[in-house]
Design a protein around this motif. Structure first.
Motif, PDB file in Angstrom:
ATOM      1  N   GLY A 139       1.375   2.196  11.844  1.00 14.48           N
ATOM      2  CA  GLY A 139       1.082   3.550  11.454  1.00 14.48           C
ATOM      3  C   GLY A 139       0.606   3.744  10.255  1.00 14.48           C
ATOM      4  O   GLY A 139       0.116   3.047   9.360  1.00 14.48           O
ATOM      5  N   PRO A 140       0.576   5.040   9.958  1.00 12.94           N
ATOM      6  CA  PRO A 140      -0.226   5.731   8.532  1.00 12.94           C
ATOM      7  C   PRO A 140       0.433   4.889   7.525  1.00 12.94           C
ATOM      8  O   PRO A 140      -0.391   4.498   6.449  1.00 12.94           O
ATOM      9  CB  PRO A 140       0.324   7.125   8.766  1.00 12.94           C
ATOM     10  N   ASP A 141       1.720   4.719   7.186  1.00 12.31           N
ATOM     11  CA  ASP A 141       2.372   4.019   5.990  1.00 12.31           C
ATOM     12  C   ASP A 141       1.691   2.613   5.989  1.00 12.31           C
ATOM     13  O   ASP A 141       1.364   1.868   4.728  1.00 12.31           O
ATOM     14  CB  ASP A 141       3.616   3.885   6.014  1.00 12.31           C
ATOM     15  N   THR A 142       1.614   2.034   6.872  1.00 14.40           N
ATOM     16  CA  THR A 142       0.774   0.599   7.026  1.00 14.40           C
ATOM     17  C   THR A 142      -0.477   0.719   6.749  1.00 14.40           C
ATOM     18  O   THR A 142      -1.040  -0.123   5.769  1.00 14.40           O
ATOM     19  CB  THR A 142       1.055  -0.001   8.591  1.00 14.40           C
ATOM     20  N   ARG A 143      -1.127   1.591   6.835  1.00 11.54           N
ATOM     21  CA  ARG A 143      -2.645   1.674   6.260  1.00 11.54           C
ATOM     22  C   ARG A 143      -2.544   1.932   4.714  1.00 11.54           C
ATOM     23  O   ARG A 143      -3.769   1.255   4.357  1.00 11.54           O
ATOM     24  CB  ARG A 143      -3.405   2.873   7.185  1.00 11.54           C
ATOM     25  N   ASP A 144      -1.613   2.846   4.298  1.00 11.67           N
ATOM     26  CA  ASP A 144      -1.634   2.900   2.903  1.00 11.67           C
ATOM     27  C   ASP A 144      -1.262   1.733   2.334  1.00 11.67           C
ATOM     28  O   ASP A 144      -1.915   1.274   1.189  1.00 11.67           O
ATOM     29  CB  ASP A 144      -0.819   4.045   2.516  1.00 11.67           C
ATOM     30  N   GLU A 145      -0.288   0.788   2.655  1.00 14.44           N
ATOM     31  CA  GLU A 145       0.066  -0.193   2.070  1.00 14.44           C
ATOM     32  C   GLU A 145      -1.149  -1.471   2.190  1.00 14.44           C
ATOM     33  O   GLU A 145      -1.172  -2.357   1.239  1.00 14.44           O
ATOM     34  CB  GLU A 145       1.160  -1.042   2.988  1.00 14.44           C
ATOM     35  N   LEU A 146      -1.835  -1.366   3.232  1.00 19.84           N
ATOM     36  CA  LEU A 146      -2.835  -2.333   3.402  1.00 19.84           C
ATOM     37  C   LEU A 146      -3.960  -2.014   2.354  1.00 19.84           C
ATOM     38  O   LEU A 146      -4.501  -2.703   1.755  1.00 19.84           O
ATOM     39  CB  LEU A 146      -3.531  -2.302   4.798  1.00 19.84           C
ATOM     40  N   ALA A 147      -4.104  -0.721   2.304  1.00 20.74           N
ATOM     41  CA  ALA A 147      -5.361  -0.538   1.165  1.00 20.74           C
ATOM     42  C   ALA A 147      -4.788  -0.799  -0.294  1.00 20.74           C
ATOM     43  O   ALA A 147      -5.563  -1.270  -0.701  1.00 20.74           O
ATOM     44  CB  ALA A 147      -5.482   1.356   1.196  1.00 20.74           C
ATOM     45  N   ALA A 148      -3.524  -0.609  -0.411  1.00 21.74           N
ATOM     46  CA  ALA A 148      -3.253  -1.060  -1.888  1.00 21.74           C
ATOM     47  C   ALA A 148      -3.083  -2.571  -1.898  1.00 21.74           C
ATOM     48  O   ALA A 148      -3.541  -3.016  -3.045  1.00 21.74           O
ATOM     49  CB  ALA A 148      -1.467  -0.859  -1.968  1.00 21.74           C
ATOM     50  N   ALA A 149      -3.033  -3.262  -0.841  1.00 24.13           N
ATOM     51  CA  ALA A 149      -3.135  -4.699  -1.041  1.00 24.13           C
ATOM     52  C   ALA A 149      -4.607  -5.248  -1.155  1.00 24.13           C
ATOM     53  O   ALA A 149      -4.614  -5.881  -1.731  1.00 24.13           O
ATOM     54  CB  ALA A 149      -2.354  -5.334   0.218  1.00 24.13           C
ATOM     55  N   LEU A 150      -5.179  -4.642  -0.386  1.00 23.14           N
ATOM     56  CA  LEU A 150      -6.784  -4.847  -0.501  1.00 23.14           C
ATOM     57  C   LEU A 150      -7.251  -4.430  -1.943  1.00 23.14           C
ATOM     58  O   LEU A 150      -8.053  -5.261  -2.534  1.00 23.14           O
ATOM     59  CB  LEU A 150      -7.649  -4.075   0.510  1.00 23.14           C
ATOM     60  N   ARG A 151      -6.762  -3.154  -2.549  1.00 23.60           N
ATOM     61  CA  ARG A 151      -7.397  -2.903  -4.078  1.00 23.60           C
ATOM     62  C   ARG A 151      -6.508  -4.137  -4.869  1.00 23.60           C
ATOM     63  O   ARG A 151      -7.208  -4.394  -6.209  1.00 23.60           O
ATOM     64  CB  ARG A 151      -6.690  -1.617  -4.339  1.00 23.60           C
ATOM     65  N   SER A 152      -5.597  -4.554  -4.726  1.00 19.28           N
ATOM     66  CA  SER A 152      -4.721  -5.628  -5.404  1.00 19.28           C
ATOM     67  C   SER A 152      -5.608  -6.941  -5.444  1.00 19.28           C
ATOM     68  O   SER A 152      -5.848  -7.466  -6.412  1.00 19.28           O
ATOM     69  CB  SER A 152      -3.529  -5.740  -4.878  1.00 19.28           C
ATOM     70  N   TRP A 153      -6.323  -7.359  -4.218  1.00 17.50           N
ATOM     71  CA  TRP A 153      -6.789  -8.492  -4.078  1.00 17.50           C
ATOM     72  C   TRP A 153      -8.310  -8.463  -4.529  1.00 17.50           C
ATOM     73  O   TRP A 153      -8.802  -9.353  -5.196  1.00 17.50           O
ATOM     74  CB  TRP A 153      -6.466  -9.076  -2.828  1.00 17.50           C
TER      75      TRP A 153
END
Length: 56
Positions: A33-47
């Motif tokens: 879902g949309p929240d999942t994509r936002d969480e992935l984007a945050a994890a990618l920025r973090s990494w």
């Protein structure tokens, strides 16, 4: 970053994983879902950091 698509009919979840080069899971999700994509984007920025020219 390399994208690998795979499936396991007996266990369809998780919907996505971000695995670090050392083999540790940096992020996982059970839905797409949309929240999942936002969480992935945050994890990618973090990494990986914020891409050049992208909004922080």
């Amino acid at each position: 970053m390399r994208v690998v698509t795979a499936g396991c009919p007996g266990r369809p979840e998780p919907a996505g994983l971000l695995v670090r080069p050392d083999g540790c899971t940096a992020w996982a999700a059970d839905s797409g879902g949309p929240d999942t994509r936002d969480e992935l984007a945050a994890a990618l920025r973090s990494w990986f950091g914020t891409p050049d020219g992208a909004a922080a």
